[in-house]
Design a protein around this motif. Structure first.
Motif, PDB file in Angstrom:
ATOM      1  N   GLY A  57       0.773  -1.237   0.000  1.00 59.61           N
ATOM      2  CA  GLY A  57       0.000   0.000   0.000  1.00 59.61           C
ATOM      3  C   GLY A  57       0.801   1.282   0.000  1.00 59.61           C
ATOM      4  N   ARG A  58       2.098   1.210   0.058  1.00 54.92           N
ATOM      5  CA  ARG A  58       2.915   2.425   0.043  1.00 54.92           C
ATOM      6  C   ARG A  58       2.984   3.004  -1.363  1.00 54.92           C
ATOM      7  NH1 ARG A  58       8.015   0.658   3.808  1.00 54.92           N
ATOM      8  NH2 ARG A  58       6.771   0.169   5.643  1.00 54.92           N
ATOM      9  N   VAL A  59       3.081   4.330  -1.430  1.00 58.73           N
ATOM     10  CA  VAL A  59       3.210   5.030  -2.704  1.00 58.73           C
ATOM     11  C   VAL A  59       4.502   5.834  -2.663  1.00 58.73           C
ATOM     12  CG1 VAL A  59       2.203   6.734  -4.257  1.00 58.73           C
ATOM     13  CG2 VAL A  59       0.720   5.166  -3.010  1.00 58.73           C
ATOM     14  N   TYR A  60       5.339   5.632  -3.666  1.00 55.87           N
ATOM     15  CA  TYR A  60       6.596   6.353  -3.800  1.00 55.87           C
ATOM     16  C   TYR A  60       6.513   7.218  -5.044  1.00 55.87           C
ATOM     17  CZ  TYR A  60       8.312   2.821  -0.541  1.00 55.87           C
ATOM     18  OH  TYR A  60       8.486   2.011   0.541  1.00 55.87           O
ATOM     19  N   ARG A  61       6.873   8.505  -4.902  1.00 56.35           N
ATOM     20  CA  ARG A  61       6.899   9.412  -6.045  1.00 56.35           C
ATOM     21  C   ARG A  61       8.306   9.981  -6.153  1.00 56.35           C
ATOM     22  NH1 ARG A  61       1.816  10.517  -3.743  1.00 56.35           N
ATOM     23  NH2 ARG A  61       0.153   9.924  -5.174  1.00 56.35           N
ATOM     24  N   GLY A  62       8.847   9.945  -7.354  1.00 56.38           N
ATOM     25  CA  GLY A  62      10.190  10.445  -7.555  1.00 56.38           C
ATOM     26  C   GLY A  62      10.692  10.145  -8.947  1.00 56.38           C
ATOM     27  N   ILE A  63      11.990  10.171  -9.109  1.00 56.04           N
ATOM     28  CA  ILE A  63      12.641   9.956 -10.394  1.00 56.04           C
ATOM     29  C   ILE A  63      13.430   8.658 -10.317  1.00 56.04           C
ATOM     30  CG2 ILE A  63      14.332  10.869 -12.020  1.00 56.04           C
ATOM     31  CD1 ILE A  63      13.578  13.651 -10.965  1.00 56.04           C
ATOM     32  N   ILE A  64      13.242   7.793 -11.299  1.00 51.70           N
ATOM     33  CA  ILE A  64      13.980   6.528 -11.341  1.00 51.70           C
ATOM     34  C   ILE A  64      15.433   6.833 -11.679  1.00 51.70           C
ATOM     35  CG2 ILE A  64      14.243   4.321 -12.525  1.00 51.70           C
ATOM     36  CD1 ILE A  64      11.248   4.279 -12.921  1.00 51.70           C
ATOM     37  N   THR A  65      16.344   6.399 -10.808  1.00 50.13           N
ATOM     38  CA  THR A  65      17.762   6.667 -11.027  1.00 50.13           C
ATOM     39  C   THR A  65      18.517   5.451 -11.537  1.00 50.13           C
ATOM     40  OG1 THR A  65      18.255   6.184  -8.720  1.00 50.13           O
ATOM     41  CG2 THR A  65      17.841   8.472  -9.280  1.00 50.13           C
ATOM     42  N   ARG A  66      18.093   4.251 -11.121  1.00 50.17           N
ATOM     43  CA  ARG A  66      18.818   3.039 -11.514  1.00 50.17           C
ATOM     44  C   ARG A  66      17.884   1.840 -11.426  1.00 50.17           C
ATOM     45  NH1 ARG A  66      23.872   0.667  -8.150  1.00 50.17           N
ATOM     46  NH2 ARG A  66      22.236  -0.559  -7.219  1.00 50.17           N
ATOM     47  N   VAL A  67      18.126   0.853 -12.279  1.00 50.44           N
ATOM     48  CA  VAL A  67      17.329  -0.372 -12.283  1.00 50.44           C
ATOM     49  C   VAL A  67      18.282  -1.563 -12.364  1.00 50.44           C
ATOM     50  CG1 VAL A  67      15.537  -1.689 -13.469  1.00 50.44           C
ATOM     51  CG2 VAL A  67      15.413   0.792 -13.445  1.00 50.44           C
ATOM     52  N   THR A  68      18.078  -2.526 -11.469  1.00 49.10           N
ATOM     53  CA  THR A  68      18.824  -3.786 -11.511  1.00 49.10           C
ATOM     54  C   THR A  68      17.811  -4.895 -11.806  1.00 49.10           C
ATOM     55  OG1 THR A  68      18.560  -4.243  -9.150  1.00 49.10           O
ATOM     56  CG2 THR A  68      20.476  -2.918  -9.793  1.00 49.10           C
ATOM     57  N   PRO A  69      18.247  -6.114 -12.048  1.00 50.87           N
ATOM     58  CA  PRO A  69      17.287  -7.192 -12.318  1.00 50.87           C
ATOM     59  C   PRO A  69      16.321  -7.475 -11.163  1.00 50.87           C
ATOM     60  CG  PRO A  69      19.440  -7.826 -13.103  1.00 50.87           C
ATOM     61  CD  PRO A  69      19.623  -6.538 -12.349  1.00 50.87           C
ATOM     62  N   THR A  70      16.624  -7.002  -9.953  1.00 52.71           N
ATOM     63  CA  THR A  70      15.740  -7.276  -8.819  1.00 52.71           C
ATOM     64  C   THR A  70      15.134  -6.032  -8.177  1.00 52.71           C
ATOM     65  OG1 THR A  70      17.636  -7.274  -7.332  1.00 52.71           O
ATOM     66  CG2 THR A  70      16.916  -9.416  -8.214  1.00 52.71           C
ATOM     67  N   HIS A  71      15.739  -4.856  -8.366  1.00 56.97           N
ATOM     68  CA  HIS A  71      15.280  -3.644  -7.694  1.00 56.97           C
ATOM     69  C   HIS A  71      15.240  -2.451  -8.642  1.00 56.97           C
ATOM     70  CE1 HIS A  71      16.437  -6.012  -4.191  1.00 56.97           C
ATOM     71  NE2 HIS A  71      15.636  -5.225  -3.488  1.00 56.97           N
ATOM     72  N   VAL A  72      14.384  -1.496  -8.288  1.00 59.30           N
ATOM     73  CA  VAL A  72      14.362  -0.201  -8.948  1.00 59.30           C
ATOM     74  C   VAL A  72      14.693   0.836  -7.867  1.00 59.30           C
ATOM     75  CG1 VAL A  72      11.861   0.045  -8.653  1.00 59.30           C
ATOM     76  CG2 VAL A  72      13.011   1.416 -10.349  1.00 59.30           C
ATOM     77  N   TYR A  73      15.542   1.793  -8.189  1.00 58.07           N
ATOM     78  CA  TYR A  73      15.972   2.812  -7.244  1.00 58.07           C
ATOM     79  C   TYR A  73      15.378   4.144  -7.668  1.00 58.07           C
ATOM     80  CZ  TYR A  73      19.146  -0.787  -5.712  1.00 58.07           C
ATOM     81  OH  TYR A  73      19.662  -1.943  -5.229  1.00 58.07           O
ATOM     82  N   ILE A  74      14.703   4.791  -6.711  1.00 54.73           N
ATOM     83  CA  ILE A  74      13.974   6.012  -7.014  1.00 54.73           C
ATOM     84  C   ILE A  74      14.412   7.110  -6.056  1.00 54.73           C
ATOM     85  CG2 ILE A  74      12.042   5.258  -5.588  1.00 54.73           C
ATOM     86  CD1 ILE A  74      10.172   6.669  -7.491  1.00 54.73           C
TER      87      ILE A  74
END
Length: 87
Positions: free
Chosen positions: A25-42
């Motif tokens: 249920g959490r909502v994160y708003r921001g800019i995607i900085t990096r993506v790995t095969p398991t995670h997205v970093y925002i």
């Protein structure tokens, strides 16, 4: 190696403002900085409503704070939407 279905959507969105809703249920708003095969970093651009903490004086508290990068598991993403502009 098989990638998660959201991996390619996130890769196309690097550098773009977005909103990510997770399965808890959490909502994160921001800019995607990096993506790995398991995670997205925002990197967030919205400060949290709760900024409390323990101690003396001003303490920024915990949560999703503007300027900090948070890693989100690709398997936890329920909804991913991109914004065409900054608000």
């Amino acid at each position: 190696m098989a990638y998660h279905p959201n991996y390619h959507r996130c890769m196309r969105g690097i550098g773009r403002p977005c909103s990510i809703r997770t399965n808890d249920g959490r909502v994160y708003r921001g800019i995607i900085t990096r993506v790995t095969p398991t995670h997205v970093y925002i990197r967030g651009f919205q400060t949290p409503a709760f900024r409390g903490g323990f101690g003396y004086g001003y303490y920024p508290g915990w949560g999703f704070v503007a300027g900090f990068v948070t890693g989100i598991a690709l398997s936890a993403i329920v909804a991913l939407s991109f914004f065409p502009f900054w608000w």
